[in-house]
Design an enzyme around this catalytic site. Structure first.
Site, mmCIF file in Angstrom:
data_model
loop_
_atom_site.group_PDB
_atom_site.id
_atom_site.type_symbol
_atom_site.label_atom_id
_atom_site.label_comp_id
_atom_site.label_asym_id
_atom_site.label_seq_id
_atom_site.Cartn_x
_atom_site.Cartn_y
_atom_site.Cartn_z
ATOM 1 N N GLU A 19 0.827 -1.194 0.000
ATOM 2 C CA GLU A 19 0.000 0.000 0.000
ATOM 3 C C GLU A 19 0.870 1.256 0.000
ATOM 4 O O GLU A 19 0.567 2.247 -0.633
ATOM 5 C CB GLU A 19 -0.886 -0.043 1.254
ATOM 6 N N ASN B 291 0.805 9.658 7.816
ATOM 7 C CA ASN B 291 2.194 10.061 7.583
ATOM 8 C C ASN B 291 2.966 10.209 8.890
ATOM 9 O O ASN B 291 4.197 10.085 8.904
ATOM 10 C CB ASN B 291 2.219 11.358 6.769
#
Lengths: 351, 414
Positions: free
Chosen positions: B272, B397
């Site tokens: 991913e 993130n």
């Protein structure tokens, strides 16, 4: 498509890394800050290894290799903030002289002699600013040989080569004394001219591209060194009962700098390839490389200083030796902003 | 995440292109004639068959979902839906570089978004690595043809970034022929319309967090599965919440072994974030459109264009850097190397690149940027909304920065 260095290139890089780790410590760097010089013992060692003469044709005692072979070594030079003029001499002056050898048979003997002296490490070169720039010449103080430009009778730039002792150099102070900046006063003559007209034009463009990529490679090494210093410090320094590197606020600063560096690297390597293989977009690739590496190194310096805290702000801490070089090189041969401008201009064409 | 697993990317190990490269092959950034011929074949097929750009209804509507499914079938029939898979499962058995070339052509044609993306890009690499022959035979071809669309059942109300906090559980069925699933999954993209779900459930309630999880393949039509669509920020039902009440799943739908789900899932997580989910072509194509928009605005609104020039250049360079980084990584994989924590750096870069491209476009559009649904520039706003999800999904993130700091720089765990 095979975007990787050869085993040989990697082995050469590793050998140079080992030598520089011994020959260019931060103590050595401090000595160079106090008394900057060109033809040091270290320069001789690099010449013996073939590094200084890497891009000198084999016929003149060099290795006859390209920027792609040099780029990893320049990265190593950046990692230790090498004070000697490897970029100017090996990445810029030697290929420029080698390219001019055939264009003026009357001067071939002189050019060959310069190339041979580069290969043996007998001389170090400085390369003046691009035409139209008012910047002082990097490495002017103490340079044996200078490659300079001057407008010709038709206004278009010519390339001249002068000996260091034949010009007047007024020192310009730099934050980093090993930059040996100077304003060069000299008299262009037919005798000093090595190229004019379209030959000079294309040599200057090629030199600008090589300078952008070579400097970008040094910046990669500087960025990596600063991130490594800061990560090392973050593992040692304890606050609130644990290493500061365990705090996410510190981790995320360093991770951000690391990601910028990771993505700058292939950009620089790809640009070196595109210059050696003369692809249609090599100027643009060089600009992307310089913009990316400049930003990565400035970010690495900023983050490394922040992670070190007050100790990083001292003369005693080695970090400033690397930050100062990074700040200087980030602006040299075109800043990140200058190169972004060039990239966009090349994408949309003349407007 | 798990070193080596990402190497499969979208392809299985045995479909890599033949290794005639010695390690001392000089660097060369050109594609071979055969690769250029492959590009030409893909380009001409797409130009003949791909729907006009943005001509299908949104894939987050019932109608659009079926239209996108039909497009997957069209691609599958001519073996373009999964080019890097082995031929026996409907692919062409090409290597990773050819897959990147195909992606360049796909985005160049502005062909439809891939409704089968969760299956093809996320589950399939895991199936190739961990699946039994029976599972591969059962699931891969219908996934590639769009006959069965998959959604991902990972996140739960109390397990997002902290995925190991999963509470949905599975107990052994009374007849000992399978498992009985109970719990709740959420933020499942395509969950409203998908036929199948892959997800993690706790099979050993006593085990520590990362242990005792198992990777299940669950049919959404099974008795006990309830789906509640969740409208996304754009108003369309891109998400769903999935409730499992005593859902029976046979043993044949356990992927990679009981209580081994974390390792299996991390292989998918690597895909991913790493090479396979977001090819550079997506960003290079958008960056190209951004430069075209800039050139157009240099004529119609030069002052605004000049103020945005730096951001436009940076966004284009970010896409270019991603392209080069992907080729760099792909070469390493082809030479037998692996992708480790670099997958996390990659995810940070592509998600921020997508934002930078769309943010620059909106700045160029100025007051026109808020116009939604009308005009030729509307895709920029939709694209920006989509880009905003990038730093959140596939592991935020912030989590990726932890991985970079701990595994690339060796900083201590918090």
């Amino acid at each position: 498509m095979h975007f990787a260095f050869t085993d040989q290139q990697i082995e050469f890089r590793d050998a140079v890394r080992q030598v520089l780790a011994k020959e260019c410590t931060t103590d050595d760097l401090r000595a160079a800050f106090a008394a900057p010089a060109v033809r040091t013992a270290r320069w001789a060692t690099l010449a013996e290894l073939g590094v200084v003469g890497l891009s000198v044709p084999e016929a003149h005692g060099g290795l006859g290799l390209g920027l792609l072979d040099l780029v990893l070594l320049l990265e190593e030079a950046g990692r230790v903030a090498l004070p000697e003029p490897l970029t100017a001499t090996t990445a810029l002056a030697a290929p420029l002289l080698a390219g001019l050898e055939d264009s003026d048979p009357g001067r071939a003997g002189q050019v060959a002699s310069w190339l041979e002296q580069i290969a043996t490490g007998a001389i170090g070169a400085a390369v003046g600013p691009l035409p139209g720039s008012s910047a002082p010449t990097t490495g002017a103080i103490g340079a044996d040989l200078m490659v300079l430009t001057a407008p010709g009778p038709d206004g278009r730039p010519e390339i001249h080569v002068v000996k260091g002792d034949a010009v007047a150099v007024a020192a310009v102070a730099s934050l980093d004394p090993t930059r040996r900046l100077g304003v060069v006063t000299w008299e262009p003559t037919v005798g000093t001219r090595v190229a004019s007209g379209p030959t000079a034009g294309s040599a200057i463009l090629a030199t600008a591209n090589r300078a952008a990529v070579a400097t970008a490679a040094e910046l990669l090494g500087l960025a990596e060194a600063m991130i490594a210093m800061a990560a090392g410090y973050a593992k040692e320094r304890q606050q609130f009962g644990k290493p500061i590197g365990a705090f996410q606020a510190v981790k995320h600063l360093l991770a951000g700098a690391q990601v910028k560096l990771e993505f700058a690297r292939p950009v620089v390597y790809g640009a070196a390839w595109s210059i050696d293989y003369v692809t249609p977009h090599s100027s643009r690739s060089a600009s992307v490389a310089k913009a990316y590496a400049s930003d990565a190194a400035v970010e690495a310096a900023r983050v490394a200083l922040q992670v070190h805290g007050a100790i990083g702000y001292t003369w005693e801490c080695d970090l400033h030796l690397f930050m100062k070089r990074a700040w200087a090189l980030a602006e040299a041969w075109g800043s990140a902003g200058d190169h972004r401008h060039l990239v966009l201009a090349s994408l949309v064409g003349p407007t | 995440m798990v070193a080596g697993n990402l190497a499969v990317c979208q392809i299985s190990r045995d479909t890599r292109e033949p290794m005639d490269l010695t390690m001392d092959t000089p660097m060369d950034l050109r594609y071979t004639d055969a690769q250029e011929a492959f590009r030409e074949e893909a380009r001409s097929w797409l130009s003949a068959r791909a729907p006009a750009p943005r001509s299908l209804p949104s894939l987050d509507t019932a109608e659009g979902f079926e239209a996108h499914r039909a497009w997957e079938r069209t691609m599958f029939d001519d073996r373009w839906s999964v080019v890097s898979w082995p031929e026996e499962y409907g692919g062409r058995g090409v290597g990773i570089l050819e897959w990147l070339i195909f992606e360049e052509e796909y985005w160049r044609a502005q062909a439809p978004l891939r409704v089968s993306q969760n299956g093809v890009f996320l589950l399939a690499p895991t199936l190739f690595e961990f699946g039994t022959d029976g599972q591969k035979a059962r699931f891969l071809a219908p996934m590639a043809s769009g006959a069965e669309i998959w959604c991902q059942g990972w996140s739960e109300p109390d397990a997002g970034s902290d995925l190991a906090g999963i509470r949905s559980r599975a107990r052994r069925a009374d007849n000992d022929d399978g498992w009985v699933l109970t719990g709740q999954k959420t933020w499942a993209s395509r969950g409203a319309f998908a036929e199948w779900c892959f997800g993690l459930f706790r099979t050993d309630p006593e085990a520590e967090r990362h242990r005792g999880l198992t990777y299940f393949l669950v049919e959404m039509g099974s008795p006990g599965v309830t789906v509640r669509p969740i409208p996304q920020i754009d108003g369309e039902t891109g998400f769903a919440e999935i409730f499992f009440e005593e859902v029976f799943v046979p043993d044949s739908q356990v992927l990679g072994g009981v209580d081994r789900g974390w390792n299996v899932a991390m292989a998918t997580a690597g895909s991913e974030r790493g090479l396979s989910l977001r090819s550079p072509a997506r960003y290079c194509e958008a960056a190209g459109r951004l430069v075209a928009l800039y050139a157009e605005r240099m004529v119609s609104d030069p002052e605004r264009a000049l103020r945005t020039a730096d951001a436009v250049a940076q966004a284009w360079m970010d896409a270019e850097a991603y392209r080069l980084n992907t080729l760099w990584t792909a070469t390493r994989v082809l030479d037998g190397g692996s992708v480790g924590p670099e997958a996390s750096a990659n995810k940070i870069h592509w998600s921020e690149t997508d934002l930078a491209i769309h943010r620059a476009a909106l700045a160029l559009l100025g007051p026109e940027a808020e116009l939604h649904g009308g005009g030729a520039d509307a895709p920029w706003l939709d694209g920006y909304l989509f880009a905003l999800a990038g730093p959140i999904y596939a592991g935020t993130n912030e989590i990726q920065r932890n991985v970079v700091a701990e595994r690339m720089l060796g900083l201590p765990r918090g």
